[in-house]
Design a protein around this motif. Sequence first.
Motif, mmCIF file in Angstrom:
data_model
loop_
_atom_site.group_PDB
_atom_site.id
_atom_site.type_symbol
_atom_site.label_atom_id
_atom_site.label_comp_id
_atom_site.label_asym_id
_atom_site.label_seq_id
_atom_site.Cartn_x
_atom_site.Cartn_y
_atom_site.Cartn_z
ATOM 1 N N ALA A 1 0.839 -1.201 0.000
ATOM 2 C CA ALA A 1 0.000 0.000 0.000
ATOM 3 C C ALA A 1 0.870 1.246 0.000
ATOM 4 O O ALA A 1 1.934 1.296 0.599
ATOM 5 N N SER A 2 0.401 2.253 -0.692
ATOM 6 C CA SER A 2 1.109 3.525 -0.724
ATOM 7 C C SER A 2 0.147 4.621 -0.290
ATOM 8 O O SER A 2 -1.061 4.406 -0.178
ATOM 9 N N ALA A 3 0.676 5.784 -0.064
ATOM 10 C CA ALA A 3 -0.161 6.908 0.363
ATOM 11 C C ALA A 3 -1.140 7.275 -0.749
ATOM 12 O O ALA A 3 -0.803 7.236 -1.928
ATOM 13 N N THR A 4 -2.355 7.609 -0.357
ATOM 14 C CA THR A 4 -3.361 7.999 -1.329
ATOM 15 C C THR A 4 -3.014 9.375 -1.880
ATOM 16 O O THR A 4 -2.701 10.298 -1.134
ATOM 17 N N ARG A 5 -3.054 9.471 -3.195
ATOM 18 C CA ARG A 5 -2.737 10.746 -3.831
ATOM 19 C C ARG A 5 -3.953 11.198 -4.623
ATOM 20 O O ARG A 5 -4.683 10.391 -5.188
ATOM 21 N N ASN A 6 -4.173 12.509 -4.658
ATOM 22 C CA ASN A 6 -5.226 13.058 -5.488
ATOM 23 C C ASN A 6 -4.815 14.434 -5.954
ATOM 24 O O ASN A 6 -3.871 15.037 -5.444
ATOM 25 N N TRP A 7 -5.518 14.942 -6.909
ATOM 26 C CA TRP A 7 -5.154 16.238 -7.469
ATOM 27 C C TRP A 7 -6.005 17.372 -6.916
ATOM 28 O O TRP A 7 -5.727 18.535 -7.175
ATOM 29 N N ARG B 1 -12.352 17.233 -1.445
ATOM 30 C CA ARG B 1 -13.465 16.893 -2.321
ATOM 31 C C ARG B 1 -14.526 17.987 -2.249
ATOM 32 O O ARG B 1 -14.973 18.349 -1.165
#
Length: 164
Positions: free
Chosen positions: A145-151, A155
């Motif tokens: 698992a890796s850190a959740t990334r978003n742009w 939200r």
Amino acid sequence: MQKGEIAPEAVMRLAVGGGGERFLAAHHVEAARRLARLFDRARMMQRVTMSYDPARAGGGRDRPRQGDLADSAIQARRVLDGLARRMPRDCWNMLTDVCGFDKGLQQIETERNWPRRSAKLVLRIGLDQLTSIMGLGEKAEGRAASATRNWLPERPPMFAEPTE
């Protein structure tokens, strides 16, 4: 369904099993299916009928020669060559006959003067070797698992807040 989309017939028979316990597991069947697709993509399957395709019939001034292969076929042959170099010879020959030329186990035993029911053991050993090379296992395992990334920084709300 196209050839190569399902595993070879000999593998499917051993995978289905009659009494409850299957001789080949799902990862063996998947490895055999991938190998059959590689043989199909490499254009190494035997032809049964005559082809009047200009690419196969021979070259002229305006037509390609028979030896011309697509880049995908050449790449598939390179992958097959790499697999053949990494596996024991008897195992590779068994997998080639079953997955590449769609031979049955009894036919292989007869051709090689092997004892009855020995071909299925060699097939399983070969498929075990192939699954380890391909990185297939009994259980599906993904990357760590890796850190959740978003742009988006956060939200946006789905509905606007009511204003009064």
